[in-house]
Design a protein around this motif. Structure first.
Motif, PDB file in Angstrom:
ATOM      1  N   ARG A 118      41.716  43.744  38.738  1.00  0.00           N
ATOM      2  CA  ARG A 118      40.416  44.306  38.393  1.00  0.00           C
ATOM      3  C   ARG A 118      39.384  43.214  38.134  1.00  0.00           C
ATOM      4  N   ARG A 119      39.858  42.066  37.665  1.00  0.00           N
ATOM      5  CA  ARG A 119      38.926  40.973  37.371  1.00  0.00           C
ATOM      6  C   ARG A 119      38.523  40.214  38.629  1.00  0.00           C
ATOM      7  N   LEU A 129      39.318  41.193  41.975  1.00  0.00           N
ATOM      8  CA  LEU A 129      39.138  42.033  43.166  1.00  0.00           C
ATOM      9  C   LEU A 129      39.684  41.357  44.432  1.00  0.00           C
ATOM     10  N   PRO A 130      40.981  41.068  44.449  1.00  0.00           N
ATOM     11  CA  PRO A 130      41.591  40.407  45.606  1.00  0.00           C
ATOM     12  C   PRO A 130      41.736  41.368  46.780  1.00  0.00           C
ATOM     13  N   ASP A 131      42.044  40.818  47.929  1.00  0.00           N
ATOM     14  CA  ASP A 131      42.330  41.653  49.095  1.00  0.00           C
ATOM     15  C   ASP A 131      43.736  42.236  48.993  1.00  0.00           C
ATOM     16  N   VAL A 132      44.660  41.425  48.444  1.00  0.00           N
ATOM     17  CA  VAL A 132      46.069  41.823  48.369  1.00  0.00           C
ATOM     18  C   VAL A 132      46.668  41.398  47.035  1.00  0.00           C
ATOM     19  N   VAL A 133      47.493  42.271  46.461  1.00  0.00           N
ATOM     20  CA  VAL A 133      48.318  41.902  45.310  1.00  0.00           C
ATOM     21  C   VAL A 133      49.761  41.898  45.784  1.00  0.00           C
ATOM     22  N   LEU A 134      50.399  40.734  45.703  1.00  0.00           N
ATOM     23  CA  LEU A 134      51.817  40.616  46.041  1.00  0.00           C
ATOM     24  C   LEU A 134      52.574  40.942  44.765  1.00  0.00           C
ATOM     25  N   MET A 135      53.261  42.069  44.736  1.00  0.00           N
ATOM     26  CA  MET A 135      53.777  42.636  43.491  1.00  0.00           C
ATOM     27  C   MET A 135      55.297  42.768  43.473  1.00  0.00           C
ATOM     28  N   ILE A 188      55.734  49.359  40.301  1.00  0.00           N
ATOM     29  CA  ILE A 188      55.381  50.689  40.786  1.00  0.00           C
ATOM     30  C   ILE A 188      54.259  51.278  39.939  1.00  0.00           C
ATOM     31  N   ALA A 189      54.395  51.157  38.611  1.00  0.00           N
ATOM     32  CA  ALA A 189      53.357  51.672  37.714  1.00  0.00           C
ATOM     33  C   ALA A 189      52.045  50.914  37.921  1.00  0.00           C
ATOM     34  N   ALA A 190      52.153  49.602  38.143  1.00  0.00           N
ATOM     35  CA  ALA A 190      50.953  48.792  38.369  1.00  0.00           C
ATOM     36  C   ALA A 190      50.280  49.193  39.677  1.00  0.00           C
ATOM     37  N   ALA A 191      51.086  49.425  40.720  1.00  0.00           N
ATOM     38  CA  ALA A 191      50.537  49.843  42.010  1.00  0.00           C
ATOM     39  C   ALA A 191      49.829  51.182  41.869  1.00  0.00           C
ATOM     40  N   THR A 226      41.442  51.664  44.255  1.00  0.00           N
ATOM     41  CA  THR A 226      40.515  50.607  43.837  1.00  0.00           C
ATOM     42  C   THR A 226      40.059  49.741  45.007  1.00  0.00           C
ATOM     43  N   GLY A 227      40.679  49.931  46.166  1.00  0.00           N
ATOM     44  CA  GLY A 227      40.353  49.089  47.311  1.00  0.00           C
ATOM     45  C   GLY A 227      41.209  47.849  47.394  1.00  0.00           C
ATOM     46  N   VAL A 228      42.107  47.667  46.413  1.00  0.00           N
ATOM     47  CA  VAL A 228      43.028  46.533  46.408  1.00  0.00           C
ATOM     48  C   VAL A 228      44.351  46.983  47.015  1.00  0.00           C
TER      49      VAL A 228
END
Length: 224
Positions: A44-45, A47-53, A63-66, A72-74
């Motif tokens: 949220r801070r 605004l990356p294109d991808v979060v590798l989780m 899963i909860a984070a996703a 959000t567009g992320v």
């Protein structure tokens, strides 16, 4: 530049992932996170294109984070050592656009991030086969957040409306190939591949590549 947040609770693994991604000339790791809550805050801070989780993390799992980042567009790319179906289903239902295993090669990881950043789904072929097997066998987890995504029935009439090239592209999607991989195999451009995939989804009444992959396997669609 493709902006990435890496969320992984094991410091050594996270450092390795960051090193691999930062070595790519078109990727910039803008933040790291040691758990799901940090991952959501970082996404949220920055605004990356991808979060590798990662999936299994303290305080809040991947899963909860996703799920929190859905809409959000992320784009979330799940990376885990576990190919258990409950995680695959949970990740897909939570809005993740990709699911990879941690035994992936470094160059394949970089390419997966690029694919997701281009707006394409990416699921490791091994995971795709497992997912499809669960649907075919009717053994997918039922109820709750881990239940498998619904796949509308695809009629033979709809499949018959596909052009020969669309048929080939659908067969490749069923193998879990990305648009770039399909383009290389069929000797066409990525732009043309994207167009074919969009038309396939529209003709078959499907919403995602994952549904198309499952439908291709269930219908026995292969390259002729």
């Amino acid at each position: 530049m493709i902006r990435v947040v890496v969320a992984e609770d094991q410091w050594a693994v996270r450092s390795g992932l960051v090193m691999i991604l930062d070595a790519a000339p078109d990727i910039d790791v803008v933040a790291e996170a040691a758990d799901g809550e940090e991952a959501v805050a970082a996404a949220r801070r920055h605004l990356p294109d991808v979060v590798l989780m990662d999936v299994r993390m303290p305080r809040k799992d991947g899963i909860a984070a996703a799920r929190e980042l859905a809409g959000t567009g992320v784009d979330v790319l799940i990376l885990t050592t576990f190919d258990l179906d409950e995680y695959v289903f949970g990740a897909l239902r939570a809005g993740a656009v990709g699911f990879l295993l941690k035994d992936i090669e470094a160059d394949e990881l970089v390419e997966a991030v690029r694919v997701v950043a281009r707006g394409e789904g990416m699921i490791a072929p091994a995971v795709t086969r497992r997912l499809i097997a669960e649907f075919a066998g009717g053994a997918a987890p039922s109820g709750g957040e881990c239940a498998g995504p619904r796949v509308p029935g695809v009629s033979p009439v709809a499949v018959g409306e596909l052009t020969p090239r669309e048929h080939e592209v659908l067969a490749c999607v069923g193998e879990g190939l990305s648009n770039q991989q399909i383009a290389r195999r069929l000797c066409i451009t990525e732009t043309t591949t994207k167009t074919h995939v969009s038309r396939i989804l529209a003709k078959l009444g499907l919403r995602s590549r994952v549904q198309a992959a499952i439908a291709a396997q269930e219908l026995g669609i292969t390259r002729k």
